[in-house]
Design an enzyme around this catalytic site. Structure first.
Site, mmCIF file in Angstrom:
data_model
loop_
_atom_site.group_PDB
_atom_site.id
_atom_site.type_symbol
_atom_site.label_atom_id
_atom_site.label_comp_id
_atom_site.label_asym_id
_atom_site.label_seq_id
_atom_site.Cartn_x
_atom_site.Cartn_y
_atom_site.Cartn_z
ATOM 1 C CG ASN A 194 -2.323 -1.582 3.394
ATOM 2 O OD1 ASN A 194 -2.632 -1.725 2.210
ATOM 3 N ND2 ASN A 194 -1.112 -1.844 3.859
ATOM 4 N NE ARG A 195 -8.950 4.224 2.727
ATOM 5 C CZ ARG A 195 -8.327 4.427 1.582
ATOM 6 N NH1 ARG A 195 -7.012 4.283 1.508
ATOM 7 N NH2 ARG A 195 -8.991 4.776 0.494
#
Length: 211
Positions: free
Chosen positions: A189-190
């Site tokens: 999810n970065r």
């Protein structure tokens, strides 16, 4: 394919401030050894960033040849663009990228020349043709043609008759003494892990950065 549609998730590992060593070179050694154990192509390649004499930052790939608690060593022609940039401003950056491990390491530090005897020792450990190439190349200077370089190369080889060339005085190693490390581990999810070490006197302060 549109570039904005290219993406993937990072899931291989995590990096915790609680679990890292107090000395950054130990974490770097662990990561480098893992990259080498995977037999990654060019695992020792690193982007060297300098402040160019024209005022623009410059980046190029060099090969790391050794590292220790004192810093990181690579070799080059001192009269090259990078050599002139370092002579004008010794503040440099190093950037390692190991995509197979979803990892990056950025290092800020000061560059200085190593001794001629150390450079000479490494120079003569290189393959003979690499020694000849370093001896004849006026790195970063304009040449009239490829043939010009090849003729210089063959001329010196013939003159040497398989004897080793002398290590040029304008060729040798640089030691980068680090003052800052940033270790980046890709996460889902970065929400990537970024752990920074900053040197204060002889101690390293450790902190986590937002991705």
């Amino acid at each position: 394919m549109k570039l904005e549609s290219i993406r993937r998730e990072y899931k291989l590992a995590e990096l915790s401030k609680k679990n890292v060593d107090k000395v950054p070179i130990k974490l770097f050694q662990q990561w480098m050894e893992e990259a080498l154990n995977l037999e990654m192509p060019d695992a020792t390649s690193v982007a060297l960033i300098t402040n160019g004499t024209d005022g623009f930052p410059q980046s190029r790939i060099v090969l790391l040849k050794s590292y220790s608690g004192n810093g990181f060593v690579f070799f080059s022609n001192y009269n090259s663009q990078k050599g002139k940039a370092i002579a004008a401003d010794p503040k440099v950056g190093l950037h390692f990228f190991w995509p197979e491990l979803e990892r990056q390491v950025r290092i800020s530090g000061y560059a200085e020349k190593i001794s001629y005897s150390e450079s000479e020792h490494y120079f003569h450990s290189r393959p003979f043709n690499s020694q000849v190439a370093a001896a004849i190349s006026d790195q970063s200077y304009e040449v009239p043609s490829r043939k010009f370089l090849e003729d210089k190369f063959e001329t010196l080889k013939n003159e040497l008759n398989e004897s080793n060339p002398e290590c040029p005085k304008h060729w040798g190693g640089y030691l980068i003494r680090p003052v800052k490390f940033e270790f980046w581990q890709g996460r889902e999810n970065r929400l990537h892990d970024r752990i920074v070490y900053e040197k204060e006197n002889e101690n390293w302060n450790i902190k986590r950065l937002a991705p």
